[in-house]
Design a protein around this motif. Structure first.
Motif, PDB file in Angstrom:
ATOM      1  N   GLY A 115       6.956  -0.253  12.523  1.00 22.33           N
ATOM      2  CA  GLY A 115       7.401   0.761  13.488  1.00 22.33           C
ATOM      3  C   GLY A 115       8.774   1.330  13.196  1.00 22.33           C
ATOM      4  O   GLY A 115       9.227   2.252  13.866  1.00 22.33           O
ATOM      5  N   MET A 116       9.450   0.808  12.162  1.00 24.30           N
ATOM      6  CA  MET A 116      10.811   1.286  11.866  1.00 24.30           C
ATOM      7  C   MET A 116      10.798   2.527  10.984  1.00 24.30           C
ATOM      8  O   MET A 116      10.035   2.621  10.027  1.00 24.30           O
ATOM      9  N   ALA A 117      11.665   3.468  11.313  1.00 22.27           N
ATOM     10  CA  ALA A 117      11.852   4.668  10.494  1.00 22.27           C
ATOM     11  C   ALA A 117      13.343   4.911  10.342  1.00 22.27           C
ATOM     12  O   ALA A 117      14.121   4.577  11.246  1.00 22.27           O
ATOM     13  N   LEU A 118      13.755   5.471   9.205  1.00 25.09           N
ATOM     14  CA  LEU A 118      15.153   5.857   9.052  1.00 25.09           C
ATOM     15  C   LEU A 118      15.384   7.165   9.803  1.00 25.09           C
ATOM     16  O   LEU A 118      14.454   7.930  10.054  1.00 25.09           O
ATOM     17  N   ASP A 119      16.653   7.400  10.144  1.00 26.58           N
ATOM     18  CA  ASP A 119      17.012   8.592  10.907  1.00 26.58           C
ATOM     19  C   ASP A 119      17.744   9.575   9.997  1.00 26.58           C
ATOM     20  O   ASP A 119      18.729   9.197   9.348  1.00 26.58           O
ATOM     21  N   LYS A 120      17.286  10.827   9.961  1.00 22.37           N
ATOM     22  CA  LYS A 120      17.843  11.803   9.007  1.00 22.37           C
ATOM     23  C   LYS A 120      19.313  12.108   9.274  1.00 22.37           C
ATOM     24  O   LYS A 120      20.110  12.214   8.337  1.00 22.37           O
ATOM     25  N   GLU A 122      10.315  11.720   2.256  1.00 28.57           N
ATOM     26  CA  GLU A 122       9.980  11.930   3.678  1.00 28.57           C
ATOM     27  C   GLU A 122       9.364  10.695   4.320  1.00 28.57           C
ATOM     28  O   GLU A 122       9.565  10.419   5.490  1.00 28.57           O
ATOM     29  N   LYS A 123       8.597   9.961   3.536  1.00 22.50           N
ATOM     30  CA  LYS A 123       7.846   8.854   4.150  1.00 22.50           C
ATOM     31  C   LYS A 123       8.764   7.802   4.789  1.00 22.50           C
ATOM     32  O   LYS A 123       8.357   7.116   5.704  1.00 22.50           O
ATOM     33  N   PHE A 124      10.021   7.703   4.308  1.00 22.08           N
ATOM     34  CA  PHE A 124      10.916   6.703   4.889  1.00 22.08           C
ATOM     35  C   PHE A 124      11.471   7.106   6.254  1.00 22.08           C
ATOM     36  O   PHE A 124      12.069   6.296   6.950  1.00 22.08           O
ATOM     37  N   PHE A 125      11.254   8.369   6.604  1.00 24.09           N
ATOM     38  CA  PHE A 125      11.687   8.817   7.932  1.00 24.09           C
ATOM     39  C   PHE A 125      10.529   8.767   8.937  1.00 24.09           C
ATOM     40  O   PHE A 125      10.646   9.251  10.048  1.00 24.09           O
ATOM     41  N   GLN A 126       9.401   8.216   8.486  1.00 24.49           N
ATOM     42  CA  GLN A 126       8.242   7.982   9.353  1.00 24.49           C
ATOM     43  C   GLN A 126       8.128   6.470   9.583  1.00 24.49           C
ATOM     44  O   GLN A 126       8.454   5.678   8.695  1.00 24.49           O
ATOM     45  N   PRO A 127       7.643   6.061  10.763  1.00 25.78           N
ATOM     46  CA  PRO A 127       7.575   4.611  11.038  1.00 25.78           C
ATOM     47  C   PRO A 127       6.651   3.887  10.065  1.00 25.78           C
ATOM     48  O   PRO A 127       5.576   4.390   9.715  1.00 25.78           O
ATOM     49  N   ALA A 167      12.199  -2.412   0.607  1.00 20.15           N
ATOM     50  CA  ALA A 167      12.090  -1.358   1.624  1.00 20.15           C
ATOM     51  C   ALA A 167      13.455  -1.037   2.227  1.00 20.15           C
ATOM     52  O   ALA A 167      14.153  -1.936   2.694  1.00 20.15           O
ATOM     53  N   PRO A 168      13.824   0.242   2.221  1.00 24.67           N
ATOM     54  CA  PRO A 168      15.124   0.622   2.785  1.00 24.67           C
ATOM     55  C   PRO A 168      15.204   0.434   4.295  1.00 24.67           C
ATOM     56  O   PRO A 168      16.301   0.388   4.845  1.00 24.67           O
ATOM     57  N   GLN A 169      14.067   0.295   4.952  1.00 19.68           N
ATOM     58  CA  GLN A 169      14.121  -0.003   6.393  1.00 19.68           C
ATOM     59  C   GLN A 169      14.694  -1.401   6.624  1.00 19.68           C
ATOM     60  O   GLN A 169      15.293  -1.657   7.670  1.00 19.68           O
ATOM     61  N   ARG A 210       0.838  -1.200   0.000  1.00 14.49           N
ATOM     62  CA  ARG A 210       0.000   0.000   0.000  1.00 14.49           C
ATOM     63  C   ARG A 210       0.881   1.260   0.000  1.00 14.49           C
ATOM     64  O   ARG A 210       0.897   2.027   0.955  1.00 14.49           O
ATOM     65  N   ASN A 211       1.621   1.404  -1.084  1.00 10.24           N
ATOM     66  CA  ASN A 211       2.475   2.576  -1.308  1.00 10.24           C
ATOM     67  C   ASN A 211       3.467   2.798  -0.173  1.00 10.24           C
ATOM     68  O   ASN A 211       3.640   3.916   0.303  1.00 10.24           O
ATOM     69  N   TYR A 212       4.129   1.727   0.246  1.00 11.05           N
ATOM     70  CA  TYR A 212       5.171   1.806   1.275  1.00 11.05           C
ATOM     71  C   TYR A 212       4.642   2.298   2.611  1.00 11.05           C
ATOM     72  O   TYR A 212       5.400   2.831   3.418  1.00 11.05           O
ATOM     73  N   ARG A 213       3.351   2.090   2.846  1.00  7.15           N
ATOM     74  CA  ARG A 213       2.880   2.340   4.210  1.00  7.15           C
ATOM     75  C   ARG A 213       3.359   1.212   5.126  1.00  7.15           C
ATOM     76  O   ARG A 213       3.582   1.398   6.297  1.00  7.15           O
ATOM     77  N   GLU A 214       3.441  -0.005   4.554  1.00  2.00           N
ATOM     78  CA  GLU A 214       3.782  -1.206   5.309  1.00  2.00           C
ATOM     79  C   GLU A 214       4.859  -2.001   4.560  1.00  2.00           C
ATOM     80  O   GLU A 214       5.052  -1.803   3.364  1.00  2.00           O
TER      81      GLU A 214
END
Lengths: 82, 632
Positions: B589-594, B575-580, B434-436, B259-263
């Motif tokens: 629950g994982m997010a990248l750190d800027k 931006e979405k990759f920096f959100q969980p 997914a980069p996470q 679903r568009n990298y929501r999950e």
């Protein structure tokens, strides 16, 4: 002394399917001794060490992980995609 | 001249209807290898900075490489380059099939195409000769239709054709160039550049032989490859289930965009997996010239009364994911039909699927209405809607006309914060990893000169503890001796990203398949790649030379971008990759750190020898690589 038994479902993916009889299509339920680990299951089935394991749909890299009754274990080819 | 080289480059000026040939010196082939490095030698020297990608001034190149056409697996690849109408950066795309080897059999190593024809044309290359021919009767045709017509009128069923479909003609910004109707030079919109030049197709025919300096060594390597099919287990998996074999693994590590990298996990992953394809709709396995791996699929099924034909192949992993989980869609028949439409219209399935997923996210969040979509319910999971949108994009019809611009331009038009739903790097839609879960790949998505790409470096699991000995033995050959804790991104992982990116860059320079030749899991490793190139040419090639050639290409791509004004700021993740991530699995629950991501870039630029502030190649690096002509 014989410990209690647990039941786990095993699904083999990709080339790993060949490690079970063809008619099982890569799926089999095992009765294992309580306390059995992923490493033990890999040995029991004769799978290559490089096979990745997932327990209940999450990758599990710790081969010492103790399996629980009702677990679903998948053995997978770690791939890159394309 | 080394034996495996044709020694001829075809130059074309479509505006003037002129053709001429060049016989480059052997030293040029050794320096650039072929592929996109050879291409950039021409593009960077001749094309003015600031050239509009869809103008006659853009230069479109088609290049094979030094080993193309030899009787060994994984050598039949072709690189297409130009300035990209999707990213405005350098464009680069690679494809396999029989066309690449046949280009050499027709007597040419590559083609440099300038200008714009006044009416639709195609190029016919035959045994060292070339002509420009009318293609008015082909314009508007689907790829399979054009192929049939050309084979009939040229009375030769063995010709190979590289062509655009209607999407390229209509300048869809992610239009692909197709060969065999199912092999795509897909990424960065090279089909739109071809369409802007009114060039419908390139047809090759010929029987010139590609010889090796040391034929016995090529025969030995080829025999080894055949023997290894059963021993190199990752390649065996590719043969059995195609690239879609990795769907369950991707899901297990939380790397399957949903679903568009929501999950990062998809509840319907088994329905869309390569295994399900094998069990239900596979009719044959297909291959590229000379390759024993046979990773390509031919499927037969039906979607809503429409036949999915083996001629259009079968969906690859990326396509299964982008039209599947990315769109929340578990309907395999709709995915396969969407794949067929992409191959018939000539579109990149990654950008197409990801752009539709982006639109679905906008729809779910109320940014676009059903009225705006032309009555299509674009909710996640609607396979019918996915198929309808693919057709509308291919025809540039209704809402499809907006999506044909790519998701970044669509977000700009939609407004209302739509940009927060984008999954792009340098305006190119992100592939299905997914980069996470694959942290080093996330870095490569961002720094890659032609936008997000999953085939520009090795993936993280190959350099993580628990991997196969084979991976580690081969990675050690390029200086990687310290496998990392899974899921981490220490500086050593950045080194892995950079060094494998350089190696992959060499693969794309020598036009070698990344499923056959590679630094970890493939049929052949780095040492054998050097041996093969030595046997092909007689040059004393070693692994170090491969790495220098790869680094040279990477710097040329980067230098192209630098002169177009790209800087470190363009090497960013959405931006979405920096959100969980939501959903289930190990990445939930994982997010990248800027801050960490910026640190990774610092380390990466230092390894590359590039300026840390601009992210661009330094003069000294360009001089070191023999690219002083690019140093300003």
């Amino acid at each position: 002394m014989v410990g209690s038994l647990i039941r786990v479902k095993v699904t083999l993916h990709s080339y790993l399917k060949e490690f079970l009889p063809e008619e099982l299509d890569g799926e089999k339920e095992f009765e294992l001794q309580d306390g059995e680990t992923i490493a033990g299951l890999v040995q029991l089935m004769g799978l290559p060490e490089s096979a990745a394991a997932a327990v209940n749909e999450s990758i599990e890299r710790d081969r010492r992980k103790v399996l629980q009754d009702g677990d679903h274990v998948r053995f997978l080819r770690p791939g890159a995609g394309g | 001249m080394a034996k495996s080289i044709a020694g001829t480059v075809l130059h074309v000026d479509l505006s003037e209807s002129k053709l001429w040939v060049e016989h480059p010196d052997e030293s040029l082939y050794r320096k650039y290898g072929g592929g996109s490095a050879m291409a950039l030698h021409y593009i960077l020297k001749e094309m003015a900075p600031g050239t509009d990608p869809l103008s006659p001034g853009n230069i479109l190149t088609v290049f094979s490489a030094v080993p193309t056409g030899l009787a060994i697996s994984g050598q039949s690849r072709v690189a297409v380059n130009a300035r990209s109408p999707l990213t405005n950066a350098v464009g680069d795309s690679q494809a396999g099939g029989f066309f690449p080897a046949s280009l050499k059999f027709a007597g040419f190593d590559g083609i440099v195409i300038r200008g714009k024809a006044k009416k639709p044309v195609y190029l016919l290359l035959n045994n060292g000769k070339a002509e420009i021919k009318d293609a008015g009767h082909l314009w508007g045709k689907f790829t399979a239709e054009s192929e049939e017509i050309l084979k009939k009128e040229l009375e030769d069923s063995r010709i190979e054709i590289m062509q655009i479909g209607p999407a390229g003609e209509k300048l869809v910004r992610f239009a692909a160039i197709m060969n065999m109707r199912n092999r795509a030079n897909g990424r960065t919109g090279m089909g739109a550049v071809m369409g802007s030049k009114m060039l419908k197709a390139i047809v090759v025919q010929g029987n010139q032989r590609v010889e090796a300096f040391d034929k016995q060594e090529i025969v030995r390597l080829n025999r080894d490859g055949i023997k290894r099919l059963d021993e190199v287990l990752d390649v065996k998996g590719l043969n059995i289930n195609g690239t879609g074999d990795v769907v369950p693994f991707q899901n297990s590590i939380g790397s399957l965009p949903t679903r568009n990298y929501r999950e990062g996990q998809f509840e319907g992953f088994e329905e869309i997996s390569g295994e399900t394809v094998t069990k239900t709709i596979l009719v044959d396995r297909d291959t590229c010239f000379g390759c024993v791996v046979r990773c390509k699929r031919k499927v037969e099924t039906e979607f809503e009364g429409n036949k999915v034909l083996p001629a259009y192949g079968g969906a690859e992993y990326e396509t299964l994911a982008t039209f599947g989980s990315y769109c929340g869609n578990n309907d395999l028949a709709s995915i396969q039909y969407a794949n067929q439409l992409c191959n018939a219209y000539g579109m990149d399935a990654i950008s197409c699927g990801a752009t539709i997923a982006f639109a679905m996210d906008c729809f779910q969040n109320g940014l676009i209405s059903q009225e705006e979509t032309g009555g299509i319910d674009l909710g996640f999971g609607n396979g019918n809607a996915v198929v309808e949108m693919v057709e509308k994009i291919g025809r540039r019809e209704g809402f499809g006309d907006l999506l044909a611009e790519g998701s970044v331009k669509a977000a700009e038009k939609i407004g209302k914060g739509a940009a927060s739903f984008l999954a792009t790097c340098k305006r190119q839609e992100i592939p299905a990893h997914a980069p996470q879960a694959k942290r080093s790949l996330g870095l490569v998505y961002a720094v890659n000169p032609f936008g997000a790409d999953h085939q520009s470096s090795e993936h993280d699991p190959m350099y993580e503890e628990g991997g196969a000995e084979l991976y580690f033995e081969r990675l050690a050959m390029i200086g990687l001796n310290n496998p990392q804790v899974p899921g981490t991104m220490e500086d050593e992982k950045v080194r892995f990203a950079y060094l494998t990116e350089v190696f992959y860059s060499a693969l794309d320079t020598y036009c070698l398949c990344q499923f056959v030749w590679g630094p970890a899991w493939t049929l052949y490793g780095p040492a054998e790649m050097a041996s093969m190139l030595k046997a092909a040419t007689g040059w004393d090639v070693d692994i170090q030379e491969l790495m220098i050639v790869g680094e040279r290409r990477l710097n040329m791509l980067r230098a192209f971008n630098a002169r177009e004004g790209f800087t470190r700021g363009d090497d960013r993740l959405p931006e979405k990759f920096f959100q969980p991530l939501a959903g289930t699995g190990p990445t939930s629950g994982m997010a990248l750190d800027k801050d960490h991501f910026e640190h990774e870039k610092d380390v990466y630029y230092k390894l590359a020898g590039w300026d840390n502030e601009s992210g661009n190649p330094t003069r000294s690096k360009l001089v070191e690589l023999g690219l002083e002509w690019l140093a300003v």
